[in-house]
Design an enzyme around this catalytic site. Structure first.
Site, PDB file in Angstrom:
ATOM      1  N   LYS A 181       0.780  -1.157   0.051  1.00 35.15           N
ATOM      2  CA  LYS A 181       0.018   0.003   0.062  1.00 35.15           C
ATOM      3  C   LYS A 181       0.698   1.329   0.058  1.00 35.15           C
ATOM      4  O   LYS A 181       1.492   1.682   1.083  1.00 35.15           O
ATOM      5  CB  LYS A 181      -0.950  -0.032   1.262  1.00 35.15           C
ATOM      6  N   GLU A 256       9.113   1.748  11.293  1.00 29.47           N
ATOM      7  CA  GLU A 256      10.018   2.861  11.362  1.00 29.47           C
ATOM      8  C   GLU A 256       9.422   4.039  11.139  1.00 29.47           C
ATOM      9  O   GLU A 256       8.739   4.485  10.504  1.00 29.47           O
ATOM     10  CB  GLU A 256      11.113   2.601   9.942  1.00 29.47           C
ATOM     11  N   CYS A 289      13.707  10.939   6.873  1.00 31.18           N
ATOM     12  CA  CYS A 289      13.485  10.501   8.339  1.00 31.18           C
ATOM     13  C   CYS A 289      15.119  10.549   9.313  1.00 31.18           C
ATOM     14  O   CYS A 289      15.126  10.918  10.391  1.00 31.18           O
ATOM     15  CB  CYS A 289      13.035   9.018   8.400  1.00 31.18           C
ATOM     16  N   GLU A 384       9.221  16.373  15.197  1.00 35.40           N
ATOM     17  CA  GLU A 384       9.868  16.128  13.856  1.00 35.40           C
ATOM     18  C   GLU A 384       8.989  16.892  13.076  1.00 35.40           C
ATOM     19  O   GLU A 384       7.678  17.165  12.881  1.00 35.40           O
ATOM     20  CB  GLU A 384       9.619  14.654  13.288  1.00 35.40           C
TER      21      GLU A 384
END
Length: 487
Positions: A181, A256, A289, A384
């Site tokens: 997906k 992750e 990331c 973040e």
């Protein structure tokens, strides 16, 4: 061309799902928008629970035969997929740049070749996977890796095909079947991957690709009782929802989840190298990331470091990612741009100072930004942003540097610039991170473990760690002299 085919920069892309070896359309669609200019690329089939059920059923039906396929044959097909990727690097590159706004030159030279390498690496690693037998009181222990079953892989938008194949390749190599997906903001190259895999001879149902929103098809996939593995890259809130869905079926997870990684610059560092590492954090418009978004610089060199950083950052060119001279492209989506700007404006209102940037350059582009005068407990230091926004703080001692580096809820990566190998050894031993780079950045080997600590993730993938996750690891213990009646 059909009503379900888009032409993207001259490349035909099917907008339907790929389920059980055939294209399947949904009654509803969602709009795919290019971050380059905000223009509509096209309408994409929007899957929901029925498509999720069909994809998992196809993967379940194909699993026994694929799991029984020899290692050598699985490896051969993975290499054939890599061949197909290499033949279409230019097409994949221009489609992905159009879809997610990353630099075309990077796709051509690094990202798409890495996609092919993902398949080749895990094909080859599969063939040499073994554990030496060992003895227990005369009994023989034999360790094996058994395919686990249908695997749901949910991938992000910042490096769509590379990060998808980082999961797809080991899952297929392990003998699992896959439902992929892709992120709804960048679905196109996953569709092309389905074509490439089919052309390479991957049996129907072994790889399925379904598109749509996480709250619709994603939830249906992760809660399905026939799914035996889930691997997800994305945000912490989404991971928490996925973990809740998987809990009912005790489905193993690999997560992750990004980070807030530090770059520690000590006074004994090569400052030119440290500045180069720092400016590199603007790669992919800050949508990485692993990016070291928090600069922690020793007080005695902070002024000089900042001066050199500003000079180096001023040489970057921001603009159309299709142009060879561009260094920083657009951010993925207007919603992401709004999020980035909101972080920065709140930080400025709280007393932060923008050394550079601090504003949008256009409706799709955010200016490379460096903020100082930020508190350790402030939102801009702790959360973040996922854009070209960096912060700078200073420290006076090694202990303080380590304390500041570890003082977030994340633990994905860390980068260290120092000229003292003993200091590097001391500091890296104390940093909470899945990956630490010393005087370098973004050096990645697929045989190394990859993952994060704390809220940066659960589990490790890469090399044998990938097979440990995608397989049921079995130990078979055989008694000595147990064959007296044989023959």
């Amino acid at each position: 061309m059909t009503e379900h085919t888009l032409t993207v920069a001259g490349v035909a892309v099917d907008t339907r799902h790929w389920i059980g070896g055939r294209r399947v359309a949904s009654t509803e669609t969602f709009t795919d928008v290019s971050p380059i200019d905000g223009g509509t690329i096209g309408e994409i089939s929007r899957g929901t629970a029925p498509e999720a059920a069909a994809a998992v059923a196809a993967a379940k039906a194909a699993f026994p035969a694929w799991a029984a396929t020899s290692r050598a044959e699985r490896a051969r097909i993975l290499h054939a997929i890599a061949d197909g990727v290499e033949k279409r690097i230019e097409e994949l590159s221009i489609v992905e740049t159009t879809d997610n706004g990353a630099l075309l030159r990077s796709h051509r030279r690094g990202v798409m070749p890495r996609v092919a390498h993902n398949f080749r690496f895990f094909a080859d690693w599969l063939l040499q996977m073994e554990h030496e037998d060992f003895e227990t009181r005369g009994h023989t222990n034999h360790v094996s890796w058994d395919p686990a079953g249908p695997s749901v892989l949910i991938t992000p938008w910042n490096a769509p095909l590379m990060l998808a194949t980082w999961k797809v390749a080991p899952a297929l190599a392990a003998g699992n079947t896959v439902v992929l997906k892709p992120a709804e903001w960048s679905p196109l190259t996953a569709s092309l991957l389905a074509d490439i895999a089919a052309e390479a001879g991957l049996p129907a149902g072994v790889l399925n690709v379904v598109q749509g929103y996480g709250s619709e098809i994603g939830d249906a996939l992760t809660s399905h009782p026939d799914v035996r593995r889930i691997s997800f890259t994305g945000s912490v809130p989404t991971a928490q929802r996925i973990a809740g869905s998987a809990a009912a079926n005790l489905t193993p997870l690999s997560l992750e989840l990004g980070g807030k990684s530090p770059l520690l610059v000590f006074a004994d560092a090569d400052l030119d190298l440290a500045v180069d590492l720092a400016v590199e954090q603007y790669d992919n418009a800050g949508q990485v990331c692993l990016a070291a978004t928090r600069f922690l610089v020793e007080e005695s060199v902070a002024e000089e470091f900042t001066r050199r950083f500003v000079e180096k950052a001023a040489t970057l060119t921001q603009g159309d990612p299709r142009h060879e001279a561009t260094d920083i492209g657009p951010n993925i989506h207007p919603r992401q741009l709004e999020k980035i700007d909101a972080f920065v404006q709140r930080a400025l209102a709280a007393g932060a100072r923008a050394v550079i940037g601090g504003h949008r350059n256009d409706t799709q582009y955010y200016a490379p930004t460096l903020l100082t005068d930020v508190a350790q407990d402030s939102e801009i230091v702790q959360e973040e942003v996922f854009g070209p926004v960096l912060t700078l703080q200073t420290f006076s001692t090694e202990d303080e540097a380590v304390r500041l580096a570890n003082d977030t809820r994340f633990g994905l990566a860390a980068t260290l610039a120092t000229g003292d190998p003993e200091r590097a050894e001391r500091v890296t031993a104390q940093l909470v991170a899945g990956t630490v780079w010393v005087n370098c950045f973004f050096v990645r080997d697929l045989q190394a473990p990859f993952g994060g600590s704390r809220h940066s993730g659960v589990g490790r993938e890469g090399g044998t760690w990938s097979f440990d996750f995608y397989c049921d690891v079995k130990n078979t213990v055989t008694a000595p002299n147990g064959w007296k009646n044989h023959g």
